[in-house]
Write a protein that holds these residues in place. Structure first.
Motif, short mmCIF file in Angstrom:
data_model
loop_
_atom_site.label_atom_id
_atom_site.label_comp_id
_atom_site.label_asym_id
_atom_site.label_seq_id
_atom_site.Cartn_x
_atom_site.Cartn_y
_atom_site.Cartn_z
N ASN A 96 0.83 -1.21 0.00
CA ASN A 96 0.00 0.00 0.00
C ASN A 96 0.86 1.26 0.00
OD1 ASN A 96 -2.31 -1.55 0.01
ND2 ASN A 96 -2.58 -1.45 2.23
N TRP A 97 1.97 1.22 0.74
CA TRP A 97 2.87 2.38 0.78
C TRP A 97 3.52 2.61 -0.59
CZ3 TRP A 97 8.26 2.49 0.08
CH2 TRP A 97 8.86 3.73 0.32
N LEU A 98 3.99 1.53 -1.23
CA LEU A 98 4.60 1.66 -2.55
C LEU A 98 3.64 2.30 -3.55
CD1 LEU A 98 6.59 -1.64 -3.24
CD2 LEU A 98 7.52 0.66 -3.21
N ILE A 99 2.42 1.80 -3.55
CA ILE A 99 1.43 2.31 -4.51
C ILE A 99 1.12 3.78 -4.23
CG2 ILE A 99 -0.96 2.10 -5.26
CD1 ILE A 99 -0.67 -0.93 -4.82
N ALA A 100 0.95 4.13 -2.95
CA ALA A 100 0.66 5.52 -2.60
C ALA A 100 1.85 6.43 -2.89
CB ALA A 100 0.28 5.61 -1.12
#
Length: 296
Positions: A288-292
Protein backbone atom coordinates in the motif's frame (compact mmCIF):
# COMPACT_ATOMS: atom_id res chain seq x y z
CA UNK A 1 6.99 -29.31 19.35
CA UNK A 2 5.51 -25.84 19.13
CA UNK A 3 4.37 -26.04 15.51
CA UNK A 4 3.60 -22.33 15.17
CA UNK A 5 7.10 -21.46 16.41
CA UNK A 6 8.60 -24.03 14.04
CA UNK A 7 6.63 -22.51 11.14
CA UNK A 8 7.96 -19.06 11.96
CA UNK A 9 11.49 -20.46 12.17
CA UNK A 10 11.15 -22.21 8.80
CA UNK A 11 9.81 -19.04 7.14
CA UNK A 12 12.60 -16.92 8.60
CA UNK A 13 15.29 -19.32 7.37
CA UNK A 14 13.90 -19.10 3.83
CA UNK A 15 13.62 -15.30 4.03
CA UNK A 16 17.16 -14.92 5.37
CA UNK A 17 18.69 -17.45 2.98
CA UNK A 18 20.71 -19.21 5.69
CA UNK A 19 20.38 -20.66 9.18
CA UNK A 20 23.09 -18.37 10.53
CA UNK A 21 21.45 -15.15 9.36
CA UNK A 22 18.01 -16.34 10.49
CA UNK A 23 19.38 -17.24 13.91
CA UNK A 24 20.94 -13.79 14.23
CA UNK A 25 17.67 -12.11 13.26
CA UNK A 26 15.69 -14.21 15.73
CA UNK A 27 18.26 -13.88 18.48
CA UNK A 28 18.56 -17.61 19.10
CA UNK A 29 21.36 -20.19 18.75
CA UNK A 30 21.72 -21.70 15.30
CA UNK A 31 21.43 -25.19 16.82
CA UNK A 32 18.04 -24.33 18.34
CA UNK A 33 16.79 -22.95 15.04
CA UNK A 34 18.03 -25.99 13.14
CA UNK A 35 16.29 -28.31 15.62
CA UNK A 36 12.99 -26.46 15.17
CA UNK A 37 13.14 -26.96 11.41
CA UNK A 38 14.27 -30.58 11.77
CA UNK A 39 11.43 -31.31 14.19
CA UNK A 40 9.00 -29.71 11.73
CA UNK A 41 10.33 -31.94 8.93
CA UNK A 42 9.95 -35.02 11.14
CA UNK A 43 6.42 -33.99 12.03
CA UNK A 44 5.52 -33.59 8.36
CA UNK A 45 7.47 -36.64 7.24
CA UNK A 46 9.20 -34.80 4.40
CA UNK A 47 12.30 -32.74 3.65
CA UNK A 48 11.65 -29.01 3.42
CA UNK A 49 15.20 -27.69 3.05
CA UNK A 50 18.38 -29.15 1.56
CA UNK A 51 21.32 -28.06 3.68
CA UNK A 52 25.01 -27.77 2.82
CA UNK A 53 27.78 -26.19 4.85
CA UNK A 54 27.27 -22.84 3.10
CA UNK A 55 23.92 -22.77 1.36
CA UNK A 56 20.33 -23.92 1.60
CA UNK A 57 17.80 -24.74 -1.10
CA UNK A 58 14.08 -25.23 -0.74
CA UNK A 59 12.56 -28.51 -1.88
CA UNK A 60 9.37 -28.61 -3.92
CA UNK A 61 7.55 -29.72 -0.77
CA UNK A 62 9.21 -26.85 1.08
CA UNK A 63 7.93 -24.29 -1.45
CA UNK A 64 4.41 -25.70 -1.15
CA UNK A 65 4.58 -25.75 2.65
CA UNK A 66 6.00 -22.21 2.70
CA UNK A 67 2.83 -20.86 1.09
CA UNK A 68 0.63 -22.71 3.57
CA UNK A 69 2.74 -21.64 6.55
CA UNK A 70 2.67 -17.99 5.43
CA UNK A 71 -1.11 -18.12 5.24
CA UNK A 72 -1.33 -19.64 8.72
CA UNK A 73 1.03 -17.02 10.20
CA UNK A 74 -0.80 -14.22 8.37
CA UNK A 75 -4.12 -15.47 9.76
CA UNK A 76 -2.67 -15.60 13.28
CA UNK A 77 -1.27 -12.08 12.91
CA UNK A 78 -4.65 -10.82 11.67
CA UNK A 79 -6.41 -12.46 14.59
CA UNK A 80 -3.90 -10.97 17.04
CA UNK A 81 -4.34 -7.50 15.57
CA UNK A 82 -8.13 -7.80 15.75
CA UNK A 83 -8.02 -8.78 19.42
CA UNK A 84 -5.50 -6.07 20.31
CA UNK A 85 -7.54 -3.45 18.54
CA UNK A 86 -4.64 -2.82 16.14
CA UNK A 87 -2.63 -1.08 18.86
CA UNK A 88 0.60 -2.51 17.47
CA UNK A 89 1.92 -1.72 14.02
CA UNK A 90 3.00 -4.54 11.68
CA UNK A 91 6.43 -6.01 12.28
CA UNK A 92 8.77 -8.61 10.83
CA UNK A 93 11.05 -8.99 7.83
CA UNK A 94 10.42 -8.49 4.11
CA UNK A 95 12.57 -9.43 1.14
CA UNK A 96 12.05 -7.16 -1.85
CA UNK A 97 13.60 -7.51 -5.33
CA UNK A 98 14.19 -4.24 -7.19
CA UNK A 99 15.86 -3.14 -10.45
CA UNK A 100 19.17 -1.36 -9.94
CA UNK A 101 18.27 2.16 -11.07
CA UNK A 102 14.87 2.09 -9.37
CA UNK A 103 16.48 0.96 -6.10
CA UNK A 104 19.24 3.56 -5.99
CA UNK A 105 17.41 6.55 -7.44
CA UNK A 106 13.83 6.13 -6.22
CA UNK A 107 13.20 3.47 -3.59
CA UNK A 108 16.16 3.83 -1.22
CA UNK A 109 15.83 7.63 -0.94
CA UNK A 110 12.15 7.13 0.01
CA UNK A 111 12.69 4.29 2.52
CA UNK A 112 13.23 6.60 5.53
CA UNK A 113 9.58 7.62 5.14
CA UNK A 114 8.49 3.97 5.28
CA UNK A 115 10.75 3.25 8.25
CA UNK A 116 9.39 6.23 10.13
CA UNK A 117 5.84 4.99 9.67
CA UNK A 118 6.61 1.28 10.24
CA UNK A 119 9.76 1.12 12.39
CA UNK A 120 9.28 -2.55 13.31
CA UNK A 121 9.49 -3.82 9.71
CA UNK A 122 12.96 -4.74 8.44
CA UNK A 123 13.84 -5.00 4.74
CA UNK A 124 16.30 -6.91 2.59
CA UNK A 125 16.64 -5.47 -0.92
CA UNK A 126 17.72 -7.69 -3.76
CA UNK A 127 19.15 -5.07 -6.12
CA UNK A 128 19.69 -6.35 -9.65
CA UNK A 129 18.18 -6.35 -13.11
CA UNK A 130 17.91 -10.15 -13.15
CA UNK A 131 14.40 -11.61 -13.16
CA UNK A 132 14.26 -13.67 -9.98
CA UNK A 133 11.93 -16.56 -9.23
CA UNK A 134 9.73 -14.83 -6.67
CA UNK A 135 8.25 -18.02 -5.25
CA UNK A 136 11.35 -20.22 -5.51
CA UNK A 137 13.65 -17.61 -3.96
CA UNK A 138 11.18 -16.65 -1.21
CA UNK A 139 10.82 -13.04 -2.35
CA UNK A 140 7.85 -11.25 -0.80
CA UNK A 141 7.39 -8.84 -3.69
CA UNK A 142 9.31 -7.48 -6.65
CA UNK A 143 9.28 -4.36 -8.79
CA UNK A 144 9.72 -5.10 -12.48
CA UNK A 145 9.93 -3.00 -15.60
CA UNK A 146 8.30 -3.88 -18.90
CA UNK A 147 5.42 -6.10 -19.96
CA UNK A 148 4.22 -8.67 -17.45
CA UNK A 149 4.79 -12.26 -18.52
CA UNK A 150 4.15 -14.31 -15.36
CA UNK A 151 0.38 -14.45 -15.00
CA UNK A 152 0.64 -16.60 -11.86
CA UNK A 153 1.59 -13.49 -9.86
CA UNK A 154 -0.49 -10.51 -8.81
CA UNK A 155 0.62 -7.38 -10.66
CA UNK A 156 -0.12 -3.78 -9.66
CA UNK A 157 0.93 -1.03 -12.04
CA UNK A 158 2.93 1.75 -10.41
CA UNK A 159 3.66 4.12 -13.29
CA UNK A 160 5.12 4.55 -16.77
CA UNK A 161 8.36 6.41 -17.47
CA UNK A 162 9.58 8.25 -20.56
CA UNK A 163 12.89 7.57 -22.30
CA UNK A 164 15.41 10.17 -23.43
CA UNK A 165 18.30 9.80 -25.90
CA UNK A 166 21.47 11.51 -24.74
CA UNK A 167 25.26 11.68 -24.78
CA UNK A 168 28.00 13.48 -22.91
CA UNK A 169 29.23 16.93 -24.00
CA UNK A 170 32.70 15.45 -24.61
CA UNK A 171 31.27 12.85 -26.97
CA UNK A 172 29.23 15.43 -28.88
CA UNK A 173 32.22 17.76 -29.15
CA UNK A 174 34.23 14.94 -30.73
CA UNK A 175 31.64 13.29 -32.99
CA UNK A 176 28.97 15.93 -33.43
CA UNK A 177 25.25 15.65 -32.72
CA UNK A 178 23.34 12.99 -34.69
CA UNK A 179 20.80 14.45 -37.08
CA UNK A 180 18.58 11.38 -37.45
CA UNK A 181 18.35 7.76 -36.27
CA UNK A 182 19.93 6.70 -39.56
CA UNK A 183 22.82 9.09 -39.00
CA UNK A 184 23.16 7.72 -35.47
CA UNK A 185 23.29 4.13 -36.69
CA UNK A 186 25.79 4.84 -39.48
CA UNK A 187 28.14 7.43 -38.03
CA UNK A 188 28.09 7.21 -34.25
CA UNK A 189 28.99 4.95 -31.36
CA UNK A 190 26.05 3.55 -29.45
CA UNK A 191 25.62 2.47 -25.82
CA UNK A 192 22.83 -0.04 -25.15
CA UNK A 193 21.35 -2.36 -22.55
CA UNK A 194 21.58 -6.14 -22.93
CA UNK A 195 19.65 -8.87 -21.15
CA UNK A 196 21.91 -10.96 -18.92
CA UNK A 197 19.86 -14.12 -19.38
CA UNK A 198 20.05 -14.12 -23.17
CA UNK A 199 22.84 -11.73 -24.07
CA UNK A 200 20.48 -10.03 -26.52
CA UNK A 201 20.73 -6.24 -26.82
CA UNK A 202 17.75 -4.01 -26.32
CA UNK A 203 17.39 -1.78 -29.39
CA UNK A 204 17.34 1.97 -29.39
CA UNK A 205 13.83 2.80 -30.62
CA UNK A 206 12.87 5.99 -32.44
CA UNK A 207 9.29 6.90 -33.42
CA UNK A 208 8.17 10.02 -35.30
CA UNK A 209 4.86 10.53 -37.13
CA UNK A 210 4.28 6.77 -37.45
CA UNK A 211 7.82 6.06 -38.64
CA UNK A 212 9.65 3.63 -36.33
CA UNK A 213 13.36 2.86 -36.56
CA UNK A 214 15.08 0.28 -34.31
CA UNK A 215 18.86 0.26 -33.93
CA UNK A 216 20.30 -3.00 -32.60
CA UNK A 217 24.01 -2.50 -33.32
CA UNK A 218 26.02 -1.07 -30.42
CA UNK A 219 29.68 -0.69 -29.59
CA UNK A 220 29.20 -0.76 -25.80
CA UNK A 221 26.52 -2.44 -23.67
CA UNK A 222 25.75 -3.13 -20.01
CA UNK A 223 23.28 -5.47 -18.35
CA UNK A 224 22.11 -3.02 -15.70
CA UNK A 225 20.84 0.53 -15.87
CA UNK A 226 23.54 2.34 -13.94
CA UNK A 227 26.17 0.79 -16.21
CA UNK A 228 24.45 2.32 -19.24
CA UNK A 229 24.36 5.73 -17.55
CA UNK A 230 28.03 5.56 -16.58
CA UNK A 231 29.05 4.54 -20.10
CA UNK A 232 27.26 7.57 -21.50
CA UNK A 233 28.85 9.81 -18.86
CA UNK A 234 32.25 8.43 -19.82
CA UNK A 235 31.74 9.61 -23.39
CA UNK A 236 31.56 6.13 -24.93
CA UNK A 237 28.52 6.85 -27.07
CA UNK A 238 24.88 7.82 -27.48
CA UNK A 239 22.31 5.85 -25.49
CA UNK A 240 18.74 5.80 -24.25
CA UNK A 241 17.65 5.68 -20.65
CA UNK A 242 14.64 6.61 -18.54
CA UNK A 243 14.46 10.38 -18.19
CA UNK A 244 13.57 10.23 -14.50
CA UNK A 245 16.85 8.43 -13.81
CA UNK A 246 19.15 10.64 -15.92
CA UNK A 247 17.46 14.00 -15.29
CA UNK A 248 20.00 14.96 -12.57
CA UNK A 249 22.81 14.51 -15.11
CA UNK A 250 20.89 16.53 -17.70
CA UNK A 251 20.32 19.28 -15.14
CA UNK A 252 24.04 19.24 -14.30
CA UNK A 253 25.02 19.42 -17.97
CA UNK A 254 26.93 16.13 -17.90
CA UNK A 255 24.44 14.56 -20.34
CA UNK A 256 22.78 16.32 -23.28
CA UNK A 257 19.49 15.17 -24.92
CA UNK A 258 19.67 14.54 -28.68
CA UNK A 259 17.14 13.60 -31.38
CA UNK A 260 14.47 15.16 -29.17
CA UNK A 261 11.81 15.11 -31.91
CA UNK A 262 11.82 11.31 -31.80
CA UNK A 263 10.38 9.29 -28.91
CA UNK A 264 10.36 5.74 -27.57
CA UNK A 265 7.35 3.90 -26.03
CA UNK A 266 7.02 4.54 -22.31
CA UNK A 267 8.21 1.80 -19.95
CA UNK A 268 5.68 0.50 -17.37
CA UNK A 269 6.71 -0.51 -13.86
CA UNK A 270 4.71 -3.10 -11.92
CA UNK A 271 4.68 -4.40 -8.38
CA UNK A 272 4.45 -8.21 -8.28
CA UNK A 273 3.73 -10.54 -5.38
CA UNK A 274 2.45 -14.11 -4.93
CA UNK A 275 -1.33 -14.56 -4.96
CA UNK A 276 -1.64 -15.72 -1.36
CA UNK A 277 -5.17 -15.17 -0.21
CA UNK A 278 -3.91 -14.06 3.22
CA UNK A 279 -1.12 -11.51 2.87
CA UNK A 280 0.98 -10.79 5.93
CA UNK A 281 0.31 -7.46 7.59
CA UNK A 282 3.85 -6.24 6.86
CA UNK A 283 3.60 -7.06 3.16
CA UNK A 284 0.17 -5.49 2.93
CA UNK A 285 1.32 -2.17 4.38
CA UNK A 286 4.48 -2.16 2.21
CA UNK A 287 2.43 -2.77 -0.95
CA UNK A 288 0.00 0.00 0.00
CA UNK A 289 2.87 2.38 0.78
CA UNK A 290 4.60 1.66 -2.55
CA UNK A 291 1.43 2.31 -4.51
CA UNK A 292 0.66 5.52 -2.60
CA UNK A 293 4.26 6.75 -2.85
CA UNK A 294 5.06 5.97 -6.48
CA UNK A 295 1.82 5.59 -8.43
CA UNK A 296 1.00 8.30 -10.94
Amino acid sequence: MNQLLAMRAFIRVIEAGSFNRAADQLGMPRSSLSKLVSDLEKHLGTKLIHRTTRTISVTAEGVEYLHQAEQVIAAVESADMAIRGKKHKPSGHLRIDVPVSFAHLLLIPALPEFHQEFPDITLSLGINDRTVNIVGEAVDCAIRAGTLSDMSLIGRKLFELDYVTCASPNYLARYGEPTSPKDLGNNHRIVSYFFAATGKPEPLIFILDGDRQDIYVSQFAANEGNGVINMMLAGLGVGQHLRRFVQPHIDAGTLVPVLTDWHQPRLPFHLLYPPNRHQSARLRVFVNWLIARFSL
